[in-house]
Design a protein around this motif. Structure first.
Motif, PDB file in Angstrom:
ATOM      1  N   ARG A   1       0.828  -1.201   0.000  1.00  3.49           N
ATOM      2  CA  ARG A   1       0.000   0.000   0.000  1.00  3.49           C
ATOM      3  C   ARG A   1       0.863   1.252   0.000  1.00  3.49           C
ATOM      4  NH1 ARG A   1      -2.591   2.050   4.651  1.00  3.49           N
ATOM      5  NH2 ARG A   1      -2.195   0.074   5.687  1.00  3.49           N
TER       6      ARG A   1
ATOM      7  N   ARG B   1       2.718   1.636  -3.302  1.00  3.08           N
ATOM      8  CA  ARG B   1       1.808   2.140  -4.332  1.00  3.08           C
ATOM      9  C   ARG B   1       1.556   3.638  -4.154  1.00  3.08           C
ATOM     10  NH1 ARG B   1      -3.763   2.745  -5.166  1.00  3.08           N
ATOM     11  NH2 ARG B   1      -4.451   2.163  -7.265  1.00  3.08           N
TER      12      ARG B   1
ATOM     13  N   LEU C   1      -1.754  10.074   0.198  1.00  2.00           N
ATOM     14  CA  LEU C   1      -1.512   9.646   1.580  1.00  2.00           C
ATOM     15  C   LEU C   1      -1.279   8.143   1.622  1.00  2.00           C
ATOM     16  CD1 LEU C   1      -4.305  11.690   3.371  1.00  2.00           C
ATOM     17  CD2 LEU C   1      -1.834  12.038   3.580  1.00  2.00           C
ATOM     18  N   ALA C   2      -0.271   7.757   2.359  1.00  2.00           N
ATOM     19  CA  ALA C   2       0.028   6.330   2.447  1.00  2.00           C
ATOM     20  C   ALA C   2      -0.895   5.630   3.445  1.00  2.00           C
ATOM     21  CB  ALA C   2       1.481   6.134   2.859  1.00  2.00           C
ATOM     22  N   GLY C   3      -1.392   6.364   4.421  1.00  2.00           N
ATOM     23  CA  GLY C   3      -2.298   5.776   5.401  1.00  2.00           C
ATOM     24  C   GLY C   3      -1.551   5.140   6.558  1.00  2.00           C
ATOM     25  N   GLY C   4      -2.261   4.986   7.655  1.00  2.00           N
ATOM     26  CA  GLY C   4      -1.645   4.455   8.863  1.00  2.00           C
ATOM     27  C   GLY C   4      -1.676   2.945   8.928  1.00  2.00           C
TER      28      GLY C   4
ATOM     29  N   HIS D   1      -9.622   2.292  12.449  1.00  2.00           N
ATOM     30  CA  HIS D   1      -9.298   3.365  11.500  1.00  2.00           C
ATOM     31  C   HIS D   1     -10.243   4.550  11.668  1.00  2.00           C
ATOM     32  CE1 HIS D   1      -6.122   2.055   8.684  1.00  2.00           C
ATOM     33  NE2 HIS D   1      -6.468   0.843   9.063  1.00  2.00           N
ATOM     34  N   GLU D   2     -11.469   4.272  12.040  1.00  2.00           N
ATOM     35  CA  GLU D   2     -12.472   5.335  12.180  1.00  2.00           C
ATOM     36  C   GLU D   2     -12.566   5.855  13.608  1.00  2.00           C
ATOM     37  OE1 GLU D   2     -13.711   6.667   9.619  1.00  2.00           O
ATOM     38  OE2 GLU D   2     -13.078   5.187   8.119  1.00  2.00           O
TER      39      GLU D   2
ATOM     40  N   ALA E   1     -17.525   6.541   6.226  1.00  2.00           N
ATOM     41  CA  ALA E   1     -16.182   6.625   5.642  1.00  2.00           C
ATOM     42  C   ALA E   1     -16.259   6.938   4.150  1.00  2.00           C
ATOM     43  CB  ALA E   1     -15.453   5.296   5.850  1.00  2.00           C
TER      44      ALA E   1
ATOM     45  N   GLU F   1     -10.769   6.349   2.326  1.00  2.00           N
ATOM     46  CA  GLU F   1     -10.415   5.845   3.663  1.00  2.00           C
ATOM     47  C   GLU F   1     -10.450   4.316   3.687  1.00  2.00           C
ATOM     48  OE1 GLU F   1     -11.929   9.597   6.433  1.00  2.00           O
ATOM     49  OE2 GLU F   1     -13.337   8.004   5.932  1.00  2.00           O
TER      50      GLU F   1
ATOM     51  N   GLU G   1      -9.966   2.311   1.303  1.00  2.00           N
ATOM     52  CA  GLU G   1      -8.827   1.802   0.535  1.00  2.00           C
ATOM     53  C   GLU G   1      -7.585   1.674   1.419  1.00  2.00           C
ATOM     54  OE1 GLU G   1      -7.825   4.269  -2.858  1.00  2.00           O
ATOM     55  OE2 GLU G   1      -5.920   3.253  -3.116  1.00  2.00           O
ATOM     56  N   ARG G   2      -7.496   2.526   2.449  1.00  2.00           N
ATOM     57  CA  ARG G   2      -6.294   2.532   3.290  1.00  2.00           C
ATOM     58  C   ARG G   2      -6.444   1.694   4.558  1.00  2.00           C
ATOM     59  NH1 ARG G   2      -6.184   8.151   1.586  1.00  2.00           N
ATOM     60  NH2 ARG G   2      -7.250   8.752   3.488  1.00  2.00           N
TER      61      ARG G   2
ATOM     62  N   LEU H   1     -10.559  -4.292  -0.538  1.00  2.00           N
ATOM     63  CA  LEU H   1      -9.598  -3.204  -0.759  1.00  2.00           C
ATOM     64  C   LEU H   1      -9.372  -2.966  -2.254  1.00  2.00           C
ATOM     65  CD1 LEU H   1      -6.889  -3.936   1.960  1.00  2.00           C
ATOM     66  CD2 LEU H   1      -8.754  -2.275   2.055  1.00  2.00           C
TER      67      LEU H   1
ATOM     68  N   LYS I   1     -10.005   0.417  -4.174  1.00  2.84           N
ATOM     69  CA  LYS I   1      -8.928   1.031  -4.945  1.00  2.84           C
ATOM     70  C   LYS I   1      -9.438   1.425  -6.339  1.00  2.84           C
ATOM     71  CE  LYS I   1      -5.476  -1.849  -5.648  1.00  2.84           C
ATOM     72  NZ  LYS I   1      -4.233  -2.646  -5.524  1.00  2.84           N
TER      73      LYS I   1
ATOM     74  N   SER J   1     -10.313   5.305  -7.702  1.00  2.00           N
ATOM     75  CA  SER J   1      -9.749   5.877  -8.927  1.00  2.00           C
ATOM     76  C   SER J   1     -10.853   6.496  -9.774  1.00  2.00           C
ATOM     77  CB  SER J   1      -9.020   4.802  -9.733  1.00  2.00           C
ATOM     78  OG  SER J   1      -7.861   4.385  -9.056  1.00  2.00           O
TER      79      SER J   1
ATOM     80  N   GLU K   1     -12.017   9.723  -8.141  1.00  2.00           N
ATOM     81  CA  GLU K   1     -11.051  10.806  -8.336  1.00  2.00           C
ATOM     82  C   GLU K   1     -10.867  11.139  -9.810  1.00  2.00           C
ATOM     83  OE1 GLU K   1      -7.584   9.556  -6.177  1.00  2.00           O
ATOM     84  OE2 GLU K   1      -8.498  10.050  -4.251  1.00  2.00           O
TER      85      GLU K   1
ATOM     86  N   GLU L   1      -9.760   9.391 -12.362  1.00  2.00           N
ATOM     87  CA  GLU L   1      -8.573   8.947 -13.106  1.00  2.00           C
ATOM     88  C   GLU L   1      -8.973   8.253 -14.398  1.00  2.00           C
ATOM     89  OE1 GLU L   1      -6.028   6.556 -10.696  1.00  2.00           O
ATOM     90  OE2 GLU L   1      -5.754   8.131  -9.227  1.00  2.00           O
TER      91      GLU L   1
END
Lengths: 474, 474
Positions: A328, A331, A343-346, A434-435, B437, B441, B443-444, B461, B465, B469, B472, B474
């Motif tokens: 992740r 990417r 953002l790579a995310g946590g 995450h939330e 969400a 979010e 996706e991460r 996921l 993803k 895209s 956004e 893409e």
């Protein structure tokens, strides 16, 4: 002139970044340096190769070098080791069999991964002592196992002395050192191959990132399936025979004769290249990065097992070297380099493992001492319910341990163990983490129910219900 | 004097409320009136009783009347029908075999459930036409199937004429009307019992609450397993023979001879008691309630299949008669009545079903037209990936359809189908919906990965993803 994106390391993070950058920005020149032979492989599948469930090493390869070079138009150079980075001149020094050369970069990704740690004791360099951190390691272990198996097949009609000779060398007594994921998966795999497995764990329980309740469930399961546990027994040395092969593990609980030792004692980030380039490491010892995985050096990124990430529960940096994060974050770096800052995310420390058909999974912070260190007021509960409606065939116990902050009700983490569809239920908890959900919110989630899949109250919901009662002081 | 909590209906919502209220507040007098024989049973298990997977009806009973009365100290009165509510005098009128009487209440819960709907056509009252809304229905269908099976066993040595007679009556050609959960589960179950199954669906696809992509996957799977689909073919009538047994279904696509008809054409909330008491119904036709499931009449609650709830995606009221909601809302009412006001929580329309070993699940809003009605700007994507690492045995395709709002990125819903561990993955999406969400979010999310459980990128996921895209642009 087109930009050049240089990637150091051709596995999960590196290849994810290279592929995404090239796909999003085909004009970018993308160069991947890999010091070894193997690229783009599924390291998590190595135990199953040792087991034989995965027949060939090639099956673990996601993309062949040819596919990377020809289909993806990435300039992949195997057997090329990056030995230095100059963050001012924006060059890397690369060594291959012909010597060294310089390569300029506009963007650089360090995806150098992690190296296995070995216990600081005598004997770890003996023959028949393995780690499992590369495909070569996996091949070595399997060859060692299969060589003996073949030999044994051949001796069916041999005379007594030969049989005795073979038996003396029969590598069926295996010590696995370390009760983390790799250790447990290897214990499982070696047991499946007919070995007598001794698992050594320094602390009092396996799965030290888990709570005691779920760890105990797993330990009982391992014992029931014939694995001998040496808990609270740090290994003090490995003894070898005259030929230089390991022949015994000496631990706090005594000396155990074995024919093979597998070390699963964790990994440490490979940071030497970054350190020598003056790039900052973080408090965990891994490479420090911002939320885009950019390091202290401009346009130099770090992702995967060499880099830190932010824990979504604590908000602090953490070191969680696992495959999804590597993919992740790689990417995200690729997308950022290609022009779309991403953002790579946590990380939530979510992990799952199959241990002798028991599914074991965790996420978040489940250790109360650690939770207190981060300023939480932890309270935990453990519940054991069923995987399906009680009347539906195949329903098996599932144990869920869940932790929340008493002061705020915020969910902090959970772990799960069970033999029937237990593990992936952790994803619901990971989503809630995450939330930043409270356990009261989790209790009200509208999760899927039908008799073949769950009791009406999913085990995660039952755990949340019981824990929320504790949080609310009932 | 102690308060009295009267509950109308002794199944999921009613018994959850009664049990929780009594446990939290033992001094409360709790009276449950159930008009029939059965209480506290697992209605969702009925198909598996018909199938024979669940051997006895008793297995579907969570609590026996004795356990309810003696262990839980609840005043359960079976064969007692509440025929009127006076919300001013705070009494209910109850009818049993001895006549009628009044019962006062301080708190009242209407948990009257839902009734099966039948198509408005001729023949639904014929013999061998069944719904599946009570244990008696389940018993009736199974008896009908087993009677014939026994007969057939007996004729192995009989002469031709008798065999022919039996074959003429062999109830192995079954029409299932309605391609929702009950319809599909019954098609599966009847197929397992050796019946030739014809499934009639008014609209062009089964699972009308699903998107077309996942519905199509399920349809192909049903056909592969021998179920004959009559899609876009509304049933116009059921024809009977001289004995009054169903003998054919007449639908838009013609006449199909059958020996048994199972109607799975949905349910409607049982609201007559509430309506006659002047309690408001909501726009869905179910009983309107606030966030504590209190109705327009003070201290009168409604929960379960007779009541509305708020959809967490739309923020509007919705009617989703499913088991977890009934249990959860019933429990919340019980806790509120016992003195701790407790939010019942919203619904996400999360549902799951096993259809010939294919796991099918959904959550949220996946219909783009419906999403637009609620003011969203929907965009959807469908991806098919694998259930496990590609190299791990048992990896099977999983199809995920996911919808988000293009304007805000907010996740709106998803559906999933696949034969290997597909279904419960929907819970991750349900959790994300509860937390409002975005698909970015989701996706991460740090979901659990190991080769036996998932590809590195869980199918959820990957769908996120791909959908992100699209969001956004893409």
């Amino acid at each position: 002139m087109t930009d050049t994106f240089v990637v150091v390391g051709g596995d999960a993070a590196g290849m994810s970044a290279a592929s995404k950058a090239k796909r999003d920005h085909p004009d970018l020149e993308v160069v991947v340096f890999e010091k070894g032979e193997w690229v783009s492989y599924g390291a998590c599948g190595m135990p199953y190769y040792v087991e034989g469930t995965v027949a060939d090493l090639d099956e673990l390869i996601s993309l062949t070098p040819e596919e990377i070079i020809e289909d993806r138009d990435i300039d992949l150079r195997r057997f090329h080791e990056v030995v230095a980075v100059d963050t001012v001149a924006r060059t890397v020094t690369v060594r291959n069999e012909d010597g060294t050369f310089e390569q300029g970069y506009d963007h650089l990704l360090l995806a150098t991964g992690a190296a296995p740690t070995t216990p600081p004791v005598e004997g770890v360099d003996l023959d028949c002592v393995f780690t499992l951190s590369s495909l070569d390691d996996a091949e070595g272990i399997r060859e060692a196992l299969e060589a003996e198996e073949v030999t044994e097949d051949l001796v069916g009609s041999s005379e007594g002395a030969v049989v005795q000779f073979i038996r003396d060398r029969d590598p069926k007594r295996v010590a696995v050192v370390g009760g983390g994921y790799i250790g447990l998966e290897m214990a499982d795999v070696l047991r499946t191959r007919g070995c007598s497995v001794h698992l050594f764990q320094r602390s009092d329980h396996v799965l030290s990132h888990y709570d005691e309740d779920v760890a105990t469930v797993v330990e009982e399961h391992l014992r029931e399936h014939g694995v001998t546990l040496h808990l609270g027994s740090a290994v003090e040395g490995i003894e070898g025979d005259a030929a230089g092969d390991a022949e015994a593990v000496v631990a706090e609980d005594g000396r155990t004769e074995v024919d093979m030792v597998v070390l699963g004692t964790g990994v440490r980030p490979r940071t030497a290249l970054a350190e020598e380039a003056g790039i900052d490491l973080g408090p965990t010892g891994a490479i420090a990065t911002d939320e885009y995985r950019e390091t202290s050096a401009p346009d130099v990124y770090a992702a995967g097992d060499c880099a830190e990430a932010v824990n979504v529960v604590t908000g602090e940096v953490d070191y969680v070297p696992l495959a999804l994060t590597a993919n992740r974050h790689g990417r995200a770096v690729g997308q950022t380099v290609a022009g779309t800052p991403t953002l790579a995310g946590g990380v939530a420390r979510t992990a799952i493992s199959m241990v002798v058909e028991m599914e074991v999974a965790r996420t978040g912070i489940t250790d109360e001492d650690e939770a207190r260190e981060y300023g939480f007021d932890p309270v935990s509960r453990t519940v054991t319910t069923k995987s399906r409606s009680g009347y539906y065939p195949g329903s098996e116990p599932i144990t869920v341990h869940m932790t929340a902050c008493r002061r705020t009700g915020r969910l902090l983490g959970a772990s799960i163990a069970g033999t029937d569809r237990a593990g992936k239920r952790i994803d619901t908890v990971a989503a809630a983490l995450h939330e930043e959900a409270t356990v009261a919110e989790l209790e009200r989630y509208d999760l899927a129910y039908a008799p073949p899949f769950s009791p009406v109250w999913d085990p995660v919901l039952t755990a949340a219900k019981v824990l929320n009662s504790a949080v609310e002081g009932e």
